[in-house]
Write a protein that holds these residues in place. Structure first.
Motif, mmCIF file in Angstrom:
data_model
loop_
_atom_site.group_PDB
_atom_site.id
_atom_site.type_symbol
_atom_site.label_atom_id
_atom_site.label_comp_id
_atom_site.label_asym_id
_atom_site.label_seq_id
_atom_site.Cartn_x
_atom_site.Cartn_y
_atom_site.Cartn_z
ATOM 1 N N PHE A 40 -10.722 6.199 -25.951
ATOM 2 C CA PHE A 40 -10.060 6.681 -24.737
ATOM 3 C C PHE A 40 -10.590 5.967 -23.507
ATOM 4 C CE2 PHE A 40 -10.418 9.729 -21.183
ATOM 5 C CZ PHE A 40 -9.079 9.812 -20.838
ATOM 6 N N THR A 66 -8.503 3.630 -20.959
ATOM 7 C CA THR A 66 -8.460 4.027 -19.555
ATOM 8 C C THR A 66 -8.971 2.910 -18.652
ATOM 9 O OG1 THR A 66 -8.754 6.349 -20.137
ATOM 10 C CG2 THR A 66 -9.336 5.692 -17.900
ATOM 11 N N LEU A 93 -3.814 -2.770 -14.336
ATOM 12 C CA LEU A 93 -2.892 -2.302 -13.299
ATOM 13 C C LEU A 93 -3.450 -2.477 -11.898
ATOM 14 C CD1 LEU A 93 -1.732 0.970 -15.090
ATOM 15 C CD2 LEU A 93 -0.378 -1.088 -14.708
ATOM 16 N N ALA A 94 -4.592 -3.141 -11.812
ATOM 17 C CA ALA A 94 -5.214 -3.404 -10.511
ATOM 18 C C ALA A 94 -5.574 -2.117 -9.785
ATOM 19 C CB ALA A 94 -4.308 -4.264 -9.635
ATOM 20 N N ILE A 95 -5.729 -1.054 -10.535
ATOM 21 C CA ILE A 95 -6.232 0.174 -9.929
ATOM 22 C C ILE A 95 -7.730 0.071 -9.734
ATOM 23 C CG2 ILE A 95 -6.535 2.654 -10.365
ATOM 24 C CD1 ILE A 95 -3.833 2.616 -11.747
ATOM 25 N N LEU A 103 -6.460 9.091 -6.864
ATOM 26 C CA LEU A 103 -5.840 10.344 -6.452
ATOM 27 C C LEU A 103 -5.714 10.422 -4.941
ATOM 28 C CD1 LEU A 103 -7.526 12.803 -8.956
ATOM 29 C CD2 LEU A 103 -5.121 12.120 -8.892
ATOM 30 N N GLU A 155 -4.853 13.726 -2.882
ATOM 31 C CA GLU A 155 -4.453 14.898 -3.650
ATOM 32 C C GLU A 155 -5.609 15.885 -3.744
ATOM 33 O OE1 GLU A 155 -2.612 14.261 -7.325
ATOM 34 O OE2 GLU A 155 -1.085 12.898 -6.563
ATOM 35 N N SER A 156 -5.326 16.990 -4.366
ATOM 36 C CA SER A 156 -6.307 18.068 -4.391
ATOM 37 C C SER A 156 -7.571 17.627 -5.106
ATOM 38 C CB SER A 156 -5.707 19.275 -5.119
ATOM 39 O OG SER A 156 -5.370 18.894 -6.426
ATOM 40 N N MET A 197 -3.179 -0.360 -4.179
ATOM 41 C CA MET A 197 -2.601 0.144 -5.423
ATOM 42 C C MET A 197 -1.335 0.918 -5.076
ATOM 43 S SD MET A 197 -4.526 3.460 -7.044
ATOM 44 C CE MET A 197 -6.052 2.747 -6.563
ATOM 45 N N GLN A 250 1.682 1.943 -10.078
ATOM 46 C CA GLN A 250 0.512 1.563 -10.863
ATOM 47 C C GLN A 250 -0.324 2.788 -11.211
ATOM 48 O OE1 GLN A 250 -0.888 -1.240 -7.966
ATOM 49 N NE2 GLN A 250 -0.479 -2.980 -9.323
ATOM 50 N N ARG A 251 -0.488 3.649 -10.247
ATOM 51 C CA ARG A 251 -1.268 4.855 -10.523
ATOM 52 C C ARG A 251 -0.560 5.726 -11.559
ATOM 53 N NH1 ARG A 251 -2.655 9.249 -5.890
ATOM 54 N NH2 ARG A 251 -0.457 9.724 -6.195
ATOM 55 N N ALA A 253 1.433 4.678 -13.897
ATOM 56 C CA ALA A 253 1.297 4.038 -15.209
ATOM 57 C C ALA A 253 -0.093 4.257 -15.774
ATOM 58 C CB ALA A 253 1.587 2.549 -15.077
ATOM 59 N N TRP A 254 -1.081 4.224 -14.905
ATOM 60 C CA TRP A 254 -2.444 4.418 -15.387
ATOM 61 C C TRP A 254 -2.644 5.846 -15.917
ATOM 62 C CZ3 TRP A 254 -7.274 6.228 -12.636
ATOM 63 C CH2 TRP A 254 -8.406 5.981 -13.417
ATOM 64 N N PHE A 255 -2.130 6.807 -15.220
ATOM 65 C CA PHE A 255 -2.283 8.192 -15.687
ATOM 66 C C PHE A 255 -1.489 8.433 -16.958
ATOM 67 C CE2 PHE A 255 -4.232 9.161 -11.651
ATOM 68 C CZ PHE A 255 -5.094 10.196 -11.962
ATOM 69 N N LYS A 306 -1.007 6.190 -19.249
ATOM 70 C CA LYS A 306 -1.802 5.590 -20.313
ATOM 71 C C LYS A 306 -3.000 6.461 -20.665
ATOM 72 C CE LYS A 306 0.225 1.787 -21.528
ATOM 73 N NZ LYS A 306 0.613 1.577 -22.943
ATOM 74 N N MET A 307 -3.618 7.046 -19.652
ATOM 75 C CA MET A 307 -4.775 7.911 -19.920
ATOM 76 C C MET A 307 -4.353 9.127 -20.732
ATOM 77 S SD MET A 307 -7.440 7.951 -16.744
ATOM 78 C CE MET A 307 -6.274 8.441 -15.513
ATOM 79 N N PRO A 326 1.819 16.491 -10.692
ATOM 80 C CA PRO A 326 0.768 15.976 -9.808
ATOM 81 C C PRO A 326 -0.357 15.365 -10.635
ATOM 82 C CG PRO A 326 1.438 18.167 -9.131
ATOM 83 C CD PRO A 326 2.102 17.901 -10.442
ATOM 84 N N HIS A 327 -0.799 14.214 -10.193
ATOM 85 C CA HIS A 327 -1.837 13.522 -10.951
ATOM 86 C C HIS A 327 -3.149 14.284 -10.936
ATOM 87 C CE1 HIS A 327 0.531 9.517 -10.426
ATOM 88 N NE2 HIS A 327 1.053 10.319 -11.341
ATOM 89 N N GLY A 328 -3.334 15.104 -9.951
ATOM 90 C CA GLY A 328 -4.534 15.928 -9.933
ATOM 91 C C GLY A 328 -4.585 16.891 -11.106
#
Lengths: 259, 100
Positions: free
Chosen positions: A6, A10, A17-19, A91, A94-95, B1, B5-6, B8-10, B12-13, B78-80
């Motif tokens: 995992f 990740t 993704l250049a994150i 994030l 976000e929260s 970013m 992209q975010r 897609a990353w989530f 994938k996770m 929400p990604h959170g």
């Protein structure tokens, strides 16, 4: 549970993704950690790559070692810390990330995305005072509306002063002669010339000679010399004539006398 | 970013976490509660979830995630919420931050 698998997915996806950047990884996977946990064969590969590369940077290190090897040999807590930091940054506003499950009330229809967005950047209001760079130009004393109102007022007041004079004829009169007739009344009276009594032209018979016809006058080419011949007594003696005396006729020397 | 992209990353996770059994579908639905799903999933997706459950005769977490795939989770939720699921799974696995 394949936790490392995992993590590999990740972290690899975050880099793809250049994150995340390799610098983000090396911020946690420090050279000290690599020296402690990376196997010697991997160290040999890393040293070889670094010595052969023109520039050694985080990208080279991560690419040479590989994310699977990093996740395999580096403690999971370090990898997890790295992933957590990346996720926190991703994030954004976000929260806050809870570490325990979220429990929502069945009756409360409150979505989790009620967290207000992050405050917008406070932009510094530009100072209204202009920077004096060139010569000082006085600021307009009136606003645009005032200027327009003043112009309209000027137009209203100036309108009577600019009344037009009666339109005059700008073009020449037509050639009908009407104008000349009216102008003739103002002319100075002139004496009427009585036409000379001309003798009525005699009616010529077809056999009469044309008086204007040179050939018909009967004057030949050699006769005109004899017609113009004068006698001696017809000549004027200019020396005896008084009419030719000038203002210098009183002079005794005779100078200035025109002959 | 970018947001794509975010997302897609989530996705994938979430996919990797399910594949690697870091967390199970019921762990996902512990965070993606019915309220969360009802608040964020589009009507057509909710309809498909309900239709799939009606067809199988039950609504299980596995069947919900068959319809609401990790890509759709990352797209609509929400990604959170997703990160809370991942972080909770890491905590259950004994992974802590900071200490080596």
């Amino acid at each position: 549970m394949n936790l490392k698998g995992f993590f590999v997915t990740t972290l690899s996806q975050a880099l793809d993704l250049a994150i995340a950047t390799p610098e983000d990884v090396l911020r946690h996977v420090t050279p000290d950690l690599l020296s402690q946990h990376l196997p010697r064969p991997l160290w040999a590969r890393l040293l070889t790559a670094c010595m052969g590369a023109p520039r050694v940077d985080a990208q080279l290190i991560v690419d040479t070692i590989g994310v699977p090897n990093l996740c395999e040999h580096i403690p999971v807590s370090v990898i997890w810390t790295c992933i957590t930091e990346i996720a926190q940054r991703a994030l954004g506003g976000e929260s806050a990330v809870p570490t325990r499950p979220v429990f929502t009330r069945p009756s409360g229809a409150v979505p989790l995305s009620m967290t207000p967005p992050p405050p917008a950047e406070q932009r510094v209001a530009a100072s209204s005072a202009p920077v004096a760079v060139g010569p000082t130009i006085p600021a307009p004393a009136q606003s645009l509306s005032d200027v327009v109102a003043a112009l309209e007022a000027d137009e209203r007041t100036a309108a009577p002063l600019r009344s037009r004079s009666p339109t005059q004829q700008r073009f020449r009169g037509s050639s009908t002669g009407i104008g000349r007739l009216s102008a003739a009344a103002n002319r100075r009276p002139q004496a009427t010339a009585s036409p000379a009594a001309e003798p009525a032209p005699a009616r010529r018979s077809p056999g009469d000679a044309d008086p204007y016809d040179e050939t018909a006058t009967g004057v030949g080419k050699d006769d005109w010399k004899s017609a113009l011949a004068v006698e001696d007594e017809q000549l004027v003696d200019w020396s005896a004539a008084d009419e030719t005396l000038t203002s210098n006729e009183t002079r005794d020397d005779g100078v200035g006398r025109k002959r | 970013m970018s947001s794509d992209q975010r997302q897609a990353w989530f996705a994938k996770m979430m996919e990797s976490g399910l594949e690697n059994q870091v967390f199970a579908p019921q762990d996902v639905l512990a965070h993606a509660t019915p309220d969360v799903l009802a608040s964020h999933l589009p009507p057509e997706l909710l309809s498909r979830v309900l239709a799939s459950s009606l067809a199988s005769g039950s609504m299980t977490p596995e069947r919900v995630l068959e319809t609401v795939t990790p890509e759709l989770l990352a797209k609509h939720l929400p990604h959170g919420v997703l990160w809370a699921c991942i972080a909770a799974a890491a905590a259950r696995a004994g992974v802590t931050t900071g200490a080596v």
